[in-house]
Scaffold this active site. Structure first.
Site, PDB file in Angstrom:
ATOM      1  N   SER A 143      12.600  -6.309 -34.714  1.00  0.00           N
ATOM      2  CA  SER A 143      11.750  -7.449 -34.363  1.00  0.00           C
ATOM      3  C   SER A 143      12.590  -8.449 -33.594  1.00  0.00           C
ATOM      4  O   SER A 143      13.808  -8.531 -33.796  1.00  0.00           O
ATOM      5  CB  SER A 143      11.222  -8.105 -35.640  1.00  0.00           C
ATOM      6  OG  SER A 143      10.678  -9.375 -35.361  1.00  0.00           O
ATOM      7  N   TYR A 156      13.400 -11.853 -43.784  1.00  0.00           N
ATOM      8  CA  TYR A 156      12.839 -10.927 -42.794  1.00  0.00           C
ATOM      9  C   TYR A 156      13.761 -10.794 -41.583  1.00  0.00           C
ATOM     10  O   TYR A 156      14.081  -9.689 -41.144  1.00  0.00           O
ATOM     11  CB  TYR A 156      11.457 -11.415 -42.373  1.00  0.00           C
ATOM     12  CG  TYR A 156      10.771 -10.531 -41.354  1.00  0.00           C
ATOM     13  CD1 TYR A 156      10.248  -9.296 -41.722  1.00  0.00           C
ATOM     14  CD2 TYR A 156      10.631 -10.943 -40.022  1.00  0.00           C
ATOM     15  CE1 TYR A 156       9.609  -8.480 -40.789  1.00  0.00           C
ATOM     16  CE2 TYR A 156       9.995 -10.131 -39.096  1.00  0.00           C
ATOM     17  CZ  TYR A 156       9.488  -8.908 -39.484  1.00  0.00           C
ATOM     18  OH  TYR A 156       8.861  -8.103 -38.555  1.00  0.00           O
ATOM     19  N   ALA A 158      16.934 -11.444 -41.369  1.00  0.00           N
ATOM     20  CA  ALA A 158      18.174 -10.770 -41.767  1.00  0.00           C
ATOM     21  C   ALA A 158      17.975  -9.258 -41.823  1.00  0.00           C
ATOM     22  O   ALA A 158      18.820  -8.487 -41.365  1.00  0.00           O
ATOM     23  CB  ALA A 158      18.647 -11.290 -43.126  1.00  0.00           C
ATOM     24  N   SER A 159      16.825  -8.836 -42.335  1.00  0.00           N
ATOM     25  CA  SER A 159      16.566  -7.388 -42.447  1.00  0.00           C
ATOM     26  C   SER A 159      16.428  -6.756 -41.060  1.00  0.00           C
ATOM     27  O   SER A 159      16.921  -5.649 -40.813  1.00  0.00           O
ATOM     28  CB  SER A 159      15.305  -7.118 -43.282  1.00  0.00           C
ATOM     29  OG  SER A 159      14.122  -7.389 -42.558  1.00  0.00           O
ATOM     30  N   THR A 191      -1.697  -7.087 -35.229  1.00  0.00           N
ATOM     31  CA  THR A 191      -1.817  -6.182 -36.377  1.00  0.00           C
ATOM     32  C   THR A 191      -2.387  -6.956 -37.567  1.00  0.00           C
ATOM     33  O   THR A 191      -2.432  -8.188 -37.549  1.00  0.00           O
ATOM     34  CB  THR A 191      -0.435  -5.621 -36.794  1.00  0.00           C
ATOM     35  OG1 THR A 191       0.358  -6.725 -37.277  1.00  0.00           O
ATOM     36  CG2 THR A 191       0.269  -4.929 -35.649  1.00  0.00           C
TER      37      THR A 191
END
Length: 252
Positions: A143, A156, A158-159, A191
């Site tokens: 992302s 989020y 960081a992931s 989405t």
């Protein structure tokens, strides 16, 4: 010969029951691929199956990919049916937008379990000779949040940053096994996750987000098309890259 075709390739896709995962499944089927689709929600996965191109060979695995004990057995069974894997797209992901004071260790663990660890664990399985074709391509959905800062997205972001950097290391290690590894970083895509987020943040904040995308909000197939390119022979000299598909978002 169409270098962009996925004919005679078997592609495994996680998170295939909705959003980008569903779109990748549908577009890959239109490009001629056979599919192994993984998701937790059987009903939604059946919906994805109903949207595939006619005559597509497809197998499904209903599983929580964070529980990896018997995942290899399940994958092995489908490979026996459809043939060895030529491609893998890790689309499964969870997103949480919360202020830092609401973040906790469990939230980080839950997000990393799906967005990062499960994808790398599946890549480990698929990198074994008995499951993969001589030449194969792995694509991880990251992302733009993994590259630019966003309020409320510490876990989020960081992931997704971990996905990009981990994919680069996998690219270096797996090149000797004939495997290319890349990531794709979308910005906001239309989405169910986005719809839910817009409901929570209010009209003004949603308007601000829209303004940050010069080409507007993306469609899931915009991301799927980038994945198809990276899975196809047209991208045979690309590995260790992060393809940004964001309608201009990160150009700010």
């Amino acid at each position: 010969m169409n270098k962009f075709s996925l004919k005679d390739k078997t592609i495994l896709i996680t998170g295939a029951s909705s959003g980008i995962g569903r779109s990748c499944s549908v577009e890959c089927s239109k490009s001629g691929a056979s599919l192994i689709l993984i998701a937790r929600n059987e009903e939604e996965l059946q919906k994805t199956l109903s949207l595939l191109a006619a005559d597509t060979k497809a197998e499904t695995i209903i599983a929580d990919i964070t529980q990896t004990e018997n995942l290899e057995e399940l994958i092995a069974e489908k490979v026996t049916t459809l043939g060895k894997i030529s491609g893998f797209i890790h689309c499964a992901g969870i997103e949480k937008t919360l202020p830092l004071k609401k973040h906790n260790a469990q939230l980080y663990a839950d997000i990393f379990a799906v967005n990062v660890i499960s994808g790398f664990e599946i890549a480990k399985i698929l990198s074994l000779k008995k499951y993969k074709n001589e030449i194969s391509s792995f694509v991880f959905i990251s992302s733009v949040a993994g590259m630019v800062g966003e309020i409320g997205k510490a876990a989020y972001s960081a992931s997704k940053g971990a996905v990009v950097s981990g994919a680069r290391s996998l690219a270096m290690e797996l090149s000797r096994s004939g495997i290319r590894v890349n990531s794709v970083s979308p910005a906001m895509v239309n989405t169910p996750i986005l719809e839910k987020m817009f409901e929570n943040i209010g009209e003004d904040a949603a308007e601000e987000i829209l303004k940050k995308h010069p080409l507007g909000i993306g469609q899931p197939e915009d991301v799927a098309n980038a994945c198809i390119f990276l899975l196809s022979d047209a991208s045979k000299w690309i590995t260790g890259s992060n393809m940004v598909v964001d309608g201009g978002y990160s150009a700010h």
